[in-house]
Motif scaffolding. Structure first.
Motif: not given
Ligand SMILES: *Cc1c(COP(=O)(O)O)cnc(C)c1O
Length: 398
Positions: A75-82, A86-91, A234-236, A240-242
């Motif tokens: 999960a960490g790998l997916s979130l870090a890549v994401a 995305t950067g900080p762009d919530l959309l 973390y913003l993910q 997808i992090g949900r």
């Protein structure tokens, strides 16, 4: 052991000499983590604040600027890549795995594209990353990586594991140097590595660990690194992090496991494990067709394993068949057999409860004696191994 929850609910009481395996329930969770989980489970907490506390502990132990706890290293790998996409762009976070920017290319050396239970490559793709393969399976050079980078490169992923190819590839320091020359962040998957500092020290921007492997924490993953990148990862959790959600008990449990790790008497643990290896080696030495060698961990973790090499003709049983006999026996003993086609398996001492080492020794002796007493040589041909490998899984739950 008098009371065993497993037999009570109809599960086989397996003994794990294969290492930390997801399929067997990872590791023995340390008492400090169990106590922490029990204490927090009935309470409400403000999760972002709990993660802030986790960040401070992760930062202290790893030397990172920040960190957080997630569901697993994968999960960490997916979130870090994401986060790098995305950067900080919530959309953009909400739109994943659809990507709104062309900058989603993620470099990985071909020799690092392994399967840790699922493909590394898939954990990058579900984050919206497009995998760009660097080099060949056993050869990656500076020019491969330099030419793989474009203005659309979002990140470069480096995997540290016994699974990866261990020669002919770029070492981390050079990998980091090449990536940083073009401003590309480096994400290191160090799921099973005991050293919490070395990868960040070598220039990695984010490093990922499993909480449930060497640390003996609950099922979880640790993300540590540069504050902006950790925040973007973390913003993910709003995207997808949900589906990779981590509970309060795992966050608090892994915090306790990290602090226990800091205090653990590592020398005493190693001495106990070395004692097991010698016990097994003495039982195997001198047996016909059996060679037992104590070998260091291939990624330099402070851990040795016993390599048990079988000559089927002399021992009357192959490594593959001995592993199978031990796994089917009573109690079932699961050895580390993913290299059995080279005629050996390993015994990994790091997940044993005291006393189990004697049972492992006894079962090895029983099976080897039985094979020698038989006139038959048990040596299942390799082409048969894979034929029924997934039958049970595909029939699950029957
Ligand atoms: C175990 C492992 C993983 C997966 O870790 P989880 O925490 O179980 O998701 C990823 N990468 C490597 C190199 C591993 O060894």
């Amino acid at each position: 052991m008098t009371h065993d929850i497993r037999t009570e609910i109809g599960l086989r009481p397996v003994i794990n000499v294969s290492g930390t395996m997801t399929s067997l329930g990872a590791s023995i969770v340390v008492p400090e983590a169990i106590a922490a989980m029990t204490a927090i489970l009935p309470q409400f907490v403000e999760m972002n604040d709990l993660q802030r506390k986790a960040s401070a502990i992760i930062a202290r132990l790893t030397g990172a600027e920040a960190g957080f706890v997630t569901a697993s290293c994968a999960a960490g790998l997916s979130l870090a890549v994401a986060g790098t996409i995305t950067g900080p762009d919530l959309l953009a976070v909400e739109k994943l795995p659809d990507v709104t920017t062309p900058k989603n290319e993620v470099l990985v050396q071909m020799g690092h594209l392994v399967d840790y239970g699922a493909p590394v490559e898939q954990s990058i793709r579900i984050a919206g990353g497009k995998v760009v393969v660097v080099g060949q399976a056993t050869s990656a050079h500076r020019y491969h990586m330099e030419n793989a980078m474009t203005e659309n490169t979002a990140a470069a992923v480096y995997v540290v594991s016994h699974h990866v190819v261990h020669y002919g590839l770029l070492h981390l320091k050079e990998f980091v140097e090449i990536a940083h020359a073009r401003g590309v962040p480096v994400i290191v998957d160090a799921a099973s590595e005991y050293d919490l500092r070395t990868f960040l020290d070598q220039g990695a921007d984010i490093v990922l660990y499993s909480g449930h492997k060497f640390l003996g924490g609950p099922t979880s993953g640790i993300v540590a690194g540069r504050k902006d990148l950790v925040r973007h990862a973390y913003l993910q959790n709003k995207g997808i992090g949900r589906g990779m959600k981590v509970g309060k008990e795992s966050i608090f449990g892994v915090m306790a496991a990290l602090e226990a790790w800091e205090k653990r008497d590592h020398a005493a643990v190693r001495a106990r494990e070395t004692g097991y290896l010698h016990l097994w080696k003495e039982a195997l030495d001198g047996r016909p067709g059996v060679t037992a060698l104590i070998e260091p961990d291939p990624t330099q973790n402070p851990l040795d394993r016993l390599r048990v090499i079988l000559s089927a003709q002399e021992a009357h049983i192959s490594a593959y068949d001995l592993a199978g006999a031990l796994a089917r026996g009573t109690p079932p003993i699961i050895v580390r057999d993913h290299e059995a086609e080279h005629h050996y398996f390993y015994l990994d001492p790091c997940n044993l409860h005291p006393g189990q080492e004697v049972i492992v020794r006894q079962r090895l002796i029983e099976e080897l004696d039985k094979a020698r007493a038989s006139n038959e040589v048990l040596d299942t041909p390799h082409e048969e191994w894979g034929r029924h490998r997934f039958d049970a899984l595909l029939r699950w739950p029957d």
